[in-house]
Design an enzyme around this catalytic site. Sequence first.
Site, PDB file in Angstrom:
ATOM      1  N   GLU A  78       0.857  -1.183   0.000  1.00  0.00           N
ATOM      2  CA  GLU A  78       0.000   0.000   0.000  1.00  0.00           C
ATOM      3  C   GLU A  78       0.891   1.229   0.000  1.00  0.00           C
ATOM      4  OE1 GLU A  78      -3.403   0.032   2.904  1.00  0.00           O
ATOM      5  OE2 GLU A  78      -2.352  -1.733   3.675  1.00  0.00           O
ATOM      6  N   ARG A 127      -2.389   8.372  16.845  1.00  0.00           N
ATOM      7  CA  ARG A 127      -1.516   7.199  17.037  1.00  0.00           C
ATOM      8  C   ARG A 127      -1.074   7.063  18.481  1.00  0.00           C
ATOM      9  NH1 ARG A 127       4.091   5.932  13.759  1.00  0.00           N
ATOM     10  NH2 ARG A 127       5.212   4.979  15.476  1.00  0.00           N
ATOM     11  N   GLU A 181      -5.624   6.783   7.828  1.00  0.00           N
ATOM     12  CA  GLU A 181      -4.775   7.970   7.759  1.00  0.00           C
ATOM     13  C   GLU A 181      -5.647   9.199   7.577  1.00  0.00           C
ATOM     14  OE1 GLU A 181      -0.518   9.151   7.573  1.00  0.00           O
ATOM     15  OE2 GLU A 181      -1.543   7.258   7.982  1.00  0.00           O
ATOM     16  N   LYS A 216       7.643  -0.620   6.766  1.00  0.00           N
ATOM     17  CA  LYS A 216       7.482   0.679   6.102  1.00  0.00           C
ATOM     18  C   LYS A 216       8.749   0.946   5.298  1.00  0.00           C
ATOM     19  CE  LYS A 216       8.755   3.173  10.342  1.00  0.00           C
ATOM     20  NZ  LYS A 216       8.319   4.206  11.317  1.00  0.00           N
ATOM     21  N   LYS A 227       2.213   4.622   1.601  1.00  0.00           N
ATOM     22  CA  LYS A 227       2.329   5.198   2.942  1.00  0.00           C
ATOM     23  C   LYS A 227       1.981   6.680   2.822  1.00  0.00           C
ATOM     24  CE  LYS A 227       5.283   5.415   7.013  1.00  0.00           C
ATOM     25  NZ  LYS A 227       4.792   6.712   7.446  1.00  0.00           N
ATOM     26  N   ARG A 257      -1.700   9.044  11.427  1.00  0.00           N
ATOM     27  CA  ARG A 257      -2.390   7.776  11.669  1.00  0.00           C
ATOM     28  C   ARG A 257      -3.482   7.999  12.713  1.00  0.00           C
ATOM     29  NH1 ARG A 257       0.069   2.520  12.225  1.00  0.00           N
ATOM     30  NH2 ARG A 257      -1.593   0.954  12.209  1.00  0.00           N
TER      31      ARG A 257
END
Length: 533
Positions: free
Chosen positions: A225, A247, A272, A394, A227, A232
């Site tokens: 996906e 987050r 997000e 990530k 980023k 977040r």
Amino acid sequence: MPAFAALLERLVFTPGRNAKLALLRGWFAGQPDPDRGIGLAALTGELALRTAKPALVRELVATRTDPALFRLSYDYVGDLAETVALIWPARAGVNAPPPGLAEVVAALETTPKADLPALLAGWLDALDATGRLALIKLVTGGLRVGVSARLAKTALADWAGQDVAAVEELWHGQRPPYLALFAWAEGRGPRPAQQDLPVFRPLMLAHPLEAPDLAEIGPSTHRAEWKWDGIRVQLSAMPGGRALFSRGAEDISAGFPEILAAMDFHAVLDGELLVMRDGAVAPFADLQQRLNRKVVTARMQATHPVGVRLYDMLFDGAEDLRALPFDARRARLEAWFARTRPARMDLSELIPFASVAALEAIRAGAREAAIEGLMLKRADSDYAAGRQRGKWWKWKRAPLGIDAVLMYAQRGHGKRSSFYSDFTFGLWRADGQGGEELVPVGKAYSGYTDQELLWIDRWVRNNTTSRFGPVREVEKTLVIEVIFDAAQRSGRHKSGVALRFPRIARLRTDKPAAEADRLATVEALIDGEAAED
């Protein structure tokens, strides 16, 4: 209060994580209710004492000390609480016992504002320097002792013999001094009920992808996906209410009422938060205009419209999906989204790839698309709290870099309060008179080693040209290499640009300031990305 003061002092001077955990476990085991819960709330930033502000402390110390002496002492020490604790003069004849922690909190909540100075002065007279430091940090909300909220919750979980994820899930349904939480932890009471409450569930996090890790990645085992460059968030909508969490488990619902209004469902979602206009993601600088606001105007909502790009689904109604593999959760999320069609939300795209080489080519285009990079998730990974190595990765795009000139320095906080550790840096541009001038383009307070911090702190002290309160202007001779994730236009900065996540990569003592980069270098990066878009 003396016990809490001793805890804070030991935490400040205890560098190791395990040692800090041991100190906190000792606090939970050795202190009575409600003191231990109040202390926990203070350490985690959940203790809201709105009656005492730093300005009140400054006014109070001005009545007891010479203003010039206080100003010089504050400039040298760099921390208000520490300065007042050390400079506060003893008053002859004071024989009052030091206040207890619960007594302090109760009195601050009930004492009229006009009586606060006398109340604080009496406590400061009764306490020693360590106690005064703890008191001021407590009442002003300035606790910085190297303990994060996560570390405090971990210590509580260790002491209770529970998983930290269980403590995290109970946390947002409780309020200081957490009497029910401690009763459960000690086995004296049931697990606090919260099934229908919009509580925070610990997020699953990713590890940075290193070159050796690429060998584990494949199209049959992983899903890719984008980023996205926002923040977040977790959307928790239950029969007992709705909440939007950051987050770090902070409830940010008040700042995004349009998202809360769109959460007309029963689910817990991971996504997000982005500013989106006509389906296009705006730069992070636009989202910054919405962050950290208690109240947001209708105009701000209209000019900076936000939405959530959904990544994952933790709960579908009352059903907990976290033990399912990623592919199964994704299928549930897609089916739920097709059925529900919530406003201001869409699904994060899954990116097909045939090989790691194909992924590398996709990642190479992330900067041109104004995206941070890629997320790589194992197709069979459950949704587990924290960083689970090997499950989620990530893979951020490579950072950009400039050589900049150090312009200003400011002391840090907590353990860095005695060091100049926050640095403003600038680049050259034409001054309109045939010459060049430095203009600030960013501020960095990370990236350097402890040894480099000591060196820069000494350099700042030896090369100061002016002082502006806690800020020092320095000789424009030290070049630092700064790396950052992105650059954006900004009307709030004199230079007209803003950098995303700037940090110091190294000191360029070998390079003269005249050879540092020009502002046009950063402007070209912005213009280049805009042209690609």
